[in-house]
Design a protein around this motif. Structure first.
Motif: not given
Lengths: 283, 431
Positions: A130-135
């Motif tokens: 989740i946070p990786v895709s947001a980045v």
């Protein structure tokens, strides 16, 4: 119980669900298995970003361009902030792009876990996705604006040197910094919603301690090592060095930045993995 | 091939009260920290409970699952039933790896697909097509796999025409159909399904059920949770009942359900009062059976205590559907006269009903108690729920809500067309 795992016939994977582990490891193989989910979540974020907007992806250009105009006017023309001999607009714009990539990645990834509660409480997958895709989803905006930067560089007749091949490395460093911060803040925000209010303030504050509107050469020599503890110093100065061929005091500052990013990133990964096991219970 | 593919041992999950589904503000942490020394001070001064009531309060635990062990074999379709809060959802969450157990473990052999909700991750701005790919990826399907099954999914959902429309423009029925269609094509060896069938219209529900049944025949293992007993009976072979975090019965699904339903009827009764009476107990019991079935005889009993002298006691009992539509009513005074009762005396009124014609479902008893000498009718505030078990009233199949609430004592008649001489002629000339 050991007898079971040894007698697994065929190739059915055996999964054991146990109480949380205090010292979690990062399962890179599992992350790799979920790469398609990473792709789809990133794609979703990009796809919906400019839905039902009139100007659409033009926003990716409008924002930094207007910032550049305001900066050039107030800092460049009126306050006469030095710019290492580079025309101020291109000096500022070249820093604004990695800055915006970083700023939006930090706030998107920090809010990503709470924003995706629905997924977290209903389906299993490595939460890191989740946070990786947001980045990652901020990259498209960056590349759109990058085209404008290239135009601007040629307009001012600047010929980038060999340093240009280092640009991807600095993009990676910017994203690494954003992810490091995002991991900490997103995991914290699951339990403490205060984080939401911290993010806006943090990003604003961070802009002032990053050489976007000014060159880091105005920082006194003896303080530069401390200054470079902010990894975005290395990123921004690195961008200027790679694209404009000039930068004040790069060298060792970049390595300090890289070191800081690696430490916070691994710390963040560990903290995230540890909290991950409770996300669904407390979000 | 009867291998155990799911094995749970001593599985327990503890939540701290108030922790569940609740996040905290930093402010709370700080104020708690500030309150702790104060509380300790107060306790040490009172000196009564040394361990500190305030301390205990912040550490109150609830065991959502308490030492649950079970085994499920490959290809088994197992139902989990139980009242709300019995621990079913917690068990499913652990099975689908959303949350971790506090103690114990589960071993699963094979990939697990979980369907705790239809349409997880659907985005309203994206089209049906895009959502299929997104949702499938979230559920753990590969892109290639989805591409291969794409047409099948779309036709199952019956949304061919709207596949490129954003799902926010879909009707709720279309939305649910699409969501279920994606999930139904998950190809994991183990499938965990929660109450997903509670959505959609009756016809689509039927389609979903038969899809699940078909999945079961493919040798995959399914764990199914539902409040719809007809659905559980229709799909599952075995199952177990959870109550307060423990397994209270397990085995063949019909036995487990019958036992569960009989418990629903005889659950704890709380006394209620009207101005003139205390209602001590209300019960509806099948005669010579464990559960109430259509056309079985039942006995309705109401135990009362008079609060004052009642000259001419009376009672009315109504039977309502779960949405409060009155099906029948029966008044004691049409049957018999009750002599006067003095204050404080306890007595019992009731009815024996031959062949209760209700079909499977949940019903309610409505009770009025009366003092006819004062023309007083007092309605008892509560309705009393009871359950009629689905049975095959007219023969083979078990009847659902489609057949209404009331069973009919019916015989089929038919008059078939007799063979006409003209037709006979035609056929011979043709020959």
């Amino acid at each position: 119980m050991d007898s079971i795992s040894s007698q697994t016939q065929a190739s059915l994977p055996l999964l054991r669900i146990e109480p949380s582990n205090r010292w979690p490891s990062i399962d890179f193989r599992e992350l790799w298995e979920y790469r398609e989910l990473l792709y789809f979540l990133t794609w979703r974020d990009i796809k919906i970003r400019y839905k039902q907007t009139v100007l659409g992806a033009a926003w990716a250009i409008i924002q930094p361009v207007f910032m550049m105009i305001v900066f050039s006017l107030f800092f460049g023309k009126l306050a006469k902030v030095p710019s290492d001999g580079i025309p101020y607009p291109v000096f500022a714009f070249c820093a604004l792009l990695p800055w915006q990539l970083f700023a939006s990645a930090v706030s998107d990834s920090s809010n990503s876990l709470v924003g995706n509660q629905g997924l977290i409480t209903k389906v299993y997958f490595p939460r890191l996705v989740i946070p990786v895709s947001a980045v990652l989803s901020g990259l498209l905006d960056f590349f759109v604006a990058f085209v404008v930067l290239v135009g601007l560089i040629f307009w001012y007749g600047i010929i980038p040197g060999w340093g240009i091949i280092a640009v991807p490395a600095f993009i990676l460093l910017a994203m690494g910094t954003a992810l490091a911060v995002g991991l900490w803040l997103s995991a914290l925000s699951v339990q403490y919603r205060d984080v939401r209010y911290v993010i806006g303030f943090l990003v604003q504050f961070w802009l002032f301690v990053t050489p976007v509107a000014y060159p880091s050469s105005i920082i006194p020599e003896q303080w530069r090592a401390v200054y470079a503890l902010n990894p975005m110093v290395g990123v921004v100065e690195g961008f200027r060095w790679a694209l404009l061929g000039k930068s004040s005091a790069l060298g060792s500052m970049v390595w300090v930045s890289v070191g800081v990013v690696l430490i916070t990133l691994f710390g963040g990964l560990y903290y995230f993995r540890r909290m991950e096991q409770q996300f669904a219970d407390i979000v | 091939m009867a291998d155990v593919v799911i094995r749970a041992e001593g599985l327990s999950k503890r939540y701290s009260l108030g922790q569940r589904e609740r996040y905290r503000l930093l402010r709370d942490v700080i104020s708690e920290a500030a309150a702790r020394p104060l509380a300790r001070l107060r306790n040490s001064r009172s000196g009564l409970n040394g361990d500190g009531s305030a301390h205990r309060q912040s550490h109150e635990w609830i065991w959502a699952l308490d030492d649950v062990s079970f085994e499920i074999k490959q290809g088994e379709i197992s139902g989990i039933i139980g009242r709300n809060g019995a621990g079913k959802s917690t068990l499913l969450k652990i099975l689908s790896r959303i949350t971790k157990p506090t103690k114990g473990y589960i071993e699963l052999e094979g990939r697990v697909g979980s369907l705790l909700e239809v349409g997880t991750g659907f985005h309203p701005e994206l089209s049906g097509r895009e959502n299929i790919y997104l949702n499938a990826a979230i559920l753990g399907m590969r892109k290639l796999e989805v591409a291969r099954k794409f047409d099948e999914i779309v036709s199952f959902a019956e949304i061919e025409k709207f596949i490129d429309t954003p799902v926010k423009r879909y009707s709720s029925g279309m939305y649910v159909r699409l969501a279920f269609a994606v999930a139904a094509h998950l190809e994991t060896e183990i499938l965990v399904v929660d109450e997903v069938l509670a959505v959609g219209d009756a016809q689509f529900q039927k389609k979903c059920l038969s899809k699940l049944r078909q999945v079961g025949t493919e040798g995959r293992t399914i764990l199914f949770v539902s409040h719809n007993m007809a659905a559980v009976r229709g799909i599952c072979e075995t199952g177990f009942e959870l109550s307060e975090g423990r397994i209270v019965s397990s085995g063949e699904i019909n036995d487990v359900i019958d036992r569960y339903l009989s418990q629903v009827i005889t659950r704890k009764f709380m006394e209620v009062e009207t101005p003139s009476f205390v209602i001590n107990d209300v019960s509806i019991n099948p005669l010579g059976a464990e559960v109430i079935k259509t056309f079985e005889s039942v006995e309705i009993k109401v135990v009362l205590t008079a609060k004052k002298d009642v000259g001419d006691p009376g009672m009315y009992v109504g039977i309502l559907t779960s949405d409060n539509a009155r099906i029948a009513g029966i008044d004691f005074k049409d049957f018999a006269h009750v002599p006067p009762i003095r204050a404080g005396e306890r007595f019992e009124l009731g009815f024996l009903i031959d062949e209760l014609p209700l079909l499977g479902g949940t019903y309610q008893l409505e009770i009025h108690v009366k003092d006819l000498s004062h023309h007083k009718i007092e309605r008892v505030g509560n309705l009393f729920q009871f359950e009629v078990v689905e049975t095959s009233v007219y023969g083979g199949r078990k009847l659902d809500a489609w057949f209404g609430s009331v069973g009919l004592k019916a015989t089929a008649i038919q008059k078939l067309p007799s063979v006409s001489p003209n037709l006979d002629e035609v056929s011979t000339t043709l020959r």
